[in-house]
Design an enzyme around this catalytic site. Structure first.
Site, PDB file in Angstrom:
ATOM      1  N   ASP A 117      39.340  25.879  73.410  1.00  0.00           N
ATOM      2  CA  ASP A 117      40.305  26.655  74.178  1.00  0.00           C
ATOM      3  C   ASP A 117      39.668  27.696  75.082  1.00  0.00           C
ATOM      4  O   ASP A 117      40.324  28.664  75.480  1.00  0.00           O
ATOM      5  CB  ASP A 117      41.306  27.328  73.242  1.00  0.00           C
ATOM      6  CG  ASP A 117      42.418  26.380  72.817  1.00  0.00           C
ATOM      7  OD1 ASP A 117      42.793  25.509  73.624  1.00  0.00           O
ATOM      8  OD2 ASP A 117      42.912  26.513  71.689  1.00  0.00           O
ATOM      9  N   ASP A 175      47.438  20.326  72.893  1.00  0.00           N
ATOM     10  CA  ASP A 175      47.140  21.607  73.537  1.00  0.00           C
ATOM     11  C   ASP A 175      45.902  21.522  74.433  1.00  0.00           C
ATOM     12  O   ASP A 175      45.782  22.251  75.429  1.00  0.00           O
ATOM     13  CB  ASP A 175      46.877  22.699  72.496  1.00  0.00           C
ATOM     14  CG  ASP A 175      47.770  22.650  71.278  1.00  0.00           C
ATOM     15  OD1 ASP A 175      48.119  21.542  70.831  1.00  0.00           O
ATOM     16  OD2 ASP A 175      48.089  23.722  70.738  1.00  0.00           O
TER      17      ASP A 175
END
Length: 399
Positions: A117, A175
């Protein structure tokens, strides 16, 4: 090709600075921007009293105090990103000052390889910094971060590995689509095809394996190594392996809309359209646009709502509406996003000034099965709400 939205997108894929006068803007929008501006600066003032080496406000604890995250936390870029987005809409230099302070606290992450991320962490912070008030090192930091993210790509599997924990051999979560934006940007900035090749490979294989026939998404797909074959499909944060976790659907919508922006691959555009239709056709009711935390939660209508999923969806639909050739269809996406923003900007979801410890939105859900961050404010809900407001302003040409 519709251009009402596309022409407003600048080199970073976001919108140019809006005037602070907002002449002719609706009352709800003005209140949303002014409240957001106030809340972010109020939070910055409150954080001066927080004695914690974890610098980044993520949510609130049960006792009402801040739950803070370190630079390595996947959410660390959202507070500085929110400050930048609010600055973009208001021109308030106090916001820019705070944004740069919190952005610079993330500099070490450019070499961090233990989290997929880093796109969230760095593109949502340094990306806006580079676009709005650049400093000499910003671009190099983002390119270094892109190289760090590529180290999580296994060419045999053909995907960026998401997590380094759990029972899975090689887990990939929906995600992860969001972090591809950093790689596409790096390709455009450097001309190094490695960045684009990794992003496209990840997007293509995710599209093949993460989606059901109705274009709802699994949360986690795990692959075997080295052959890269699917070994399991399920969830970690959704209700069940077969359910549609709300934020996961919004990640997919946003991710493939963004992939189309960079590649103009019609396959990605069609995927985004189909995901959008799943979301729009499964809203709680005709005039209710904020999804429950999972579309298949067993306790609907008493299940918690997820404002973060709604905010991400709104931002994605505002962009998607500018890409479809069918004007009526594009307008329907934009209208749906507008309705989300109006509902999020109502007293049901928008905090009053000096409440919510400075967070902007109420009623989001982080990880319901993990009993974490349930019906709380979340920094990523605020970030995508502000991004959606920014995009809406650019679309409507408020001045």
């Amino acid at each position: 090709m519709r251009r009402t939205l596309c022409i407003a997108i600048c080199a970073m894929g976001l919108f140019a600075i809006c005037s602070t006068s907002w002449a002719g803007t609706p009352k709800w929008f003005k209140n949303a921007v002014k409240t957001s501006n106030h809340q972010l600066l109020y939070m910055a003032e409150q954080l001066k009293e927080v004695q914690n080496k974890a610098y980044f406000p993520r949510t609130l604890k049960a006792d009402g105090s801040y739950a803070m995250g370190k630079a390595q936390d996947w959410t660390s870029g959202f507070y500085p990103g929110s400050l930048w987005l609010a600055y973009e809409m208001t021109g308030d230099e106090n916001l820019a000052k705070e944004a740069r302070k919190y952005t610079n606290r993330l500099e070490e992450i450019q070499y961090y390889t233990r989290n997929h991320d880093v796109g969230f962490m760095m593109y949502c912070s340094y990306g806006h910094a580079l676009r709005l008030k650049p400093e000499q090192k910003d671009k190099e930091i983002l390119v270094n971060t892109s190289n760090s993210l590529c180290q999580r790509f296994n060419p045999e599997v053909g995907l960026i590995r998401s997590w380094d924990f759990g029972k899975w051999t090689y887990p990939v979560i929906i995600d992860n689509m969001m972090n591809l934006e950093l790689l596409f940007w790096a390709y455009e900035q450097t001309g190094n095809s490695k960045f684009r090749d990794v992003a496209v490979a990840h997007a293509d294989k995710t599209l093949r394996n993460h989606f059901r026939e109705n274009m709802s998404s699994y949360h986690v797909v795990s692959y075997s190594v080295p052959d890269g074959k699917v070994e399991s499909k399920g969830t970690f944060q959704g209700y069940s392996d077969s359910s549609a976790w709300a934020r996961g659907q919004s990640w997919g919508l946003y991710g493939y809309t963004m992939c189309y922006r960079f590649t103009k691959n019609l396959v990605y555009l069609e995927a985004a359209r189909k995901i959008a239709h799943f979301i729009m056709e499964n809203r709680p009711s005709e005039k209710d646009y904020i999804p429950y935390w999972d579309y298949n939660a067993p306790d609907i209508p008493d299940a918690p709502r997820d404002a973060s999923a709604a905010a991400i969806t709104a931002s994605a639909l505002l962009e998607l509406g500018g890409y479809v050739d069918d004007h009526k269809l594009g307008d329907s996406y934009i209208k749906y996003a507008e309705n989300i923003l109006k509902q999020l900007s109502s007293s049901d979801y928008l905090a009053k000034k000096n409440e919510n410890k400075g967070f902007i939105l109420k009623h989001s859900v982080g990880n319901y099965p993990g009993k974490s961050d349930i019906d709380v404010p979340l920094n990523y809900a605020d970030y995508y709400y502000l991004e959606a407001l920014n995009r809406y302003s650019g679309l409507k040409k408020f001045n």
